[in-house]
Scaffold this active site. Structure first.
Site, PDB file in Angstrom:
ATOM      1  N   ASP A  11       0.915  -1.251   0.004  1.00 22.83           N
ATOM      2  CA  ASP A  11      -0.207   0.120   0.048  1.00 22.83           C
ATOM      3  C   ASP A  11       0.848   1.270   0.163  1.00 22.83           C
ATOM      4  O   ASP A  11       1.662   1.261   0.822  1.00 22.83           O
ATOM      5  CB  ASP A  11      -0.862   0.011   1.345  1.00 22.83           C
ATOM      6  CG  ASP A  11      -1.975  -0.891   1.139  1.00 22.83           C
ATOM      7  OD1 ASP A  11      -2.345  -1.567   0.177  1.00 22.83           O
ATOM      8  OD2 ASP A  11      -2.361  -1.304   2.317  1.00 22.83           O
ATOM      9  N   ASP A 130     -13.664  -3.517  -2.021  1.00 24.48           N
ATOM     10  CA  ASP A 130     -13.464  -3.083  -0.584  1.00 24.48           C
ATOM     11  C   ASP A 130     -14.639  -3.417   0.181  1.00 24.48           C
ATOM     12  O   ASP A 130     -15.697  -2.588  -0.278  1.00 24.48           O
ATOM     13  CB  ASP A 130     -13.040  -2.010  -0.177  1.00 24.48           C
ATOM     14  CG  ASP A 130     -11.630  -1.597  -0.858  1.00 24.48           C
ATOM     15  OD1 ASP A 130     -10.839  -2.624  -0.860  1.00 24.48           O
ATOM     16  OD2 ASP A 130     -11.168  -0.589  -1.111  1.00 24.48           O
TER      17      ASP A 130
END
Length: 259
Positions: A11, A130
Site C-alpha cells: 500500500d 472493499d
C-alpha cells in the site's frame, strides 16, 4: 490442482509503503522498490501495488515508481489505485505492470471493465472490492451481508459485495481482489464467510485480503474461504514471517504451493 499463490501487498502513499488498521492509522513500512525486491527474492508468487490515496486525492498514476518497482521484480505485478480508463491500463502495462486493478472507477463506470477486458484480455484485469459487513440495523432492513465501499473505503455504495463480484466477473474481470474492511490490519484472520460467499459465486480466481495475523490465517483463506490466492502486508513488511515460511506452512497443511 493449481498452486495457490501468496501475494505480498504494497500500500503506497507519498512514495512510501504504509500499513494501517481498518484503512486508517497509517504507519510507514519503507521504500517500495526495496520492499518489492525483497519479496521477489523471498519467492513471492506475485506482488500487488496499490496507490491508496490516488483516487481520493484525484491524482494521476505514479508511473515513475511503478517503473522502478517493475525493474526489480520478475514475478507478476498488479498495480491499482487511480486506474480510471482503458488508456490507464495501456500506460501501466507499458510501465511494467502485468495486471491492473480497478476499484472506484469500476463502480463509477462498470463498462470500463468490459472495454478493458475486451482490449487487453481478462488475464490482466483485476477488480478490487472493499467490503464491509452490514451493521445489525442495516441487516434487519436489507438482510445480512456486505456492502461495497469506494474511494479507499470512505464511501458506502450500498451495493451488495457478492452481487458486485458476480457482475464484474461477467463483464470480464479475470480476478477479484476481495478485502474485508472489518478485518484490515486487525491480524484476526480473513473474513472467511465473505471470502467463501464470493468464491462460491464467481468462476474467476478470488484473492483474499484483510486481516492476516499468522500463517494459519493464510491457509484458512484457501481451505475454508475457498480463495485461490492470499494477500498479506503487515506480517511480511515488519519481518514477522517470510514468504518462504508462509509457503512451507501452507504446504504442511496440504495446500499446493510453488516452493
Amino acid at each position: 490442482m493449481l498452486a495457490k499463490r501468496i501475494i505480498p501487498c504494497l500500500d503506497v502513499t507519498g512514495g512510501r509503503v504504509v500499513k494501517g488498521v481498518n484503512f486508517v492509522e497509517l504507519r510507514d513500512a519503507g521504500d517500495p522498490v526495496e520492499i518489492a525486491a525483497r519479496y521477489n527474492d523471498q519467492g513471492a508468487d506475485e506482488l500487488t501495488f496499490l496507490d491508496i490515496t490516488a483516487t481520493s486525492d484525484g491524482r494521476d498514476l505514479i508511473l515513475h515508481i511503478i517503473e522502478a518497482v517493475a525493474s526489480q521484480v520478475f514475478i507478476p505485478l498488479t498495480v491499482g489505485g487511480g486506474v480510471r480508463t482503458v488508456e490507464d491500463v495501456r500506460r501501466l502495462l507499458n510501465a511494467g505492470a502485468d495486471k491492473t486493478s480497478f476499484n472506484s472507477a469500476a463502480l463509477a463506470n462498470p463498462q470500463v471493465i468490459t472495454d478493458a477486458s475486451a482490449k487487453y484480455g481478462a488475464q490482466c484485469i483485476v477488480v478490487a472490492i472493499d467490503a464491509k459487513r452490514r451493521s445489525d440495523e442495516d441487516a434487519l432492513l436489507r438482510g445480512a451481508g456486505w456492502d461495497v465501499y469506494s474511494h479507499g473505503g470512505r464511501k458506502n455504495t450500498g451495493l451488495d459485495a457478492v452481487a458486485w463480484a458476480v457482475e464484474m466477473a461477467q463483464r470480464g474481470a479475470g480476478e477479484i481482489l476481495l478485502t474485508s474492511m472489518n478485518r484490515d490490519g486487525t491480524k484476526s484472520g480473513f473474513d472467511l464467510e465473505l471470502t467463501r460467499a464470493v468464491s462460491d459465486a464467481v468462476s474467476v480466481p478470488v484473492i483474499a485480503s484483510g486481516g492476516v495475523g499468522n500463517l494459519d490465517h493464510l491457509a484458512d483463506g484457501v481451505q475454508l474461504g475457498g480463495a485461490d490466492a492470499v494477500l498479506a502486508a503487515s506480517i511480511f513488511h515488519y519481518g514477522e514471517y517470510t514468504v518462504a515460511q508462509a509457503k512451507r506452512h501452507m504446504a504442511s497443511r496440504g495446500i499446493p504451493v510453488r516452493l
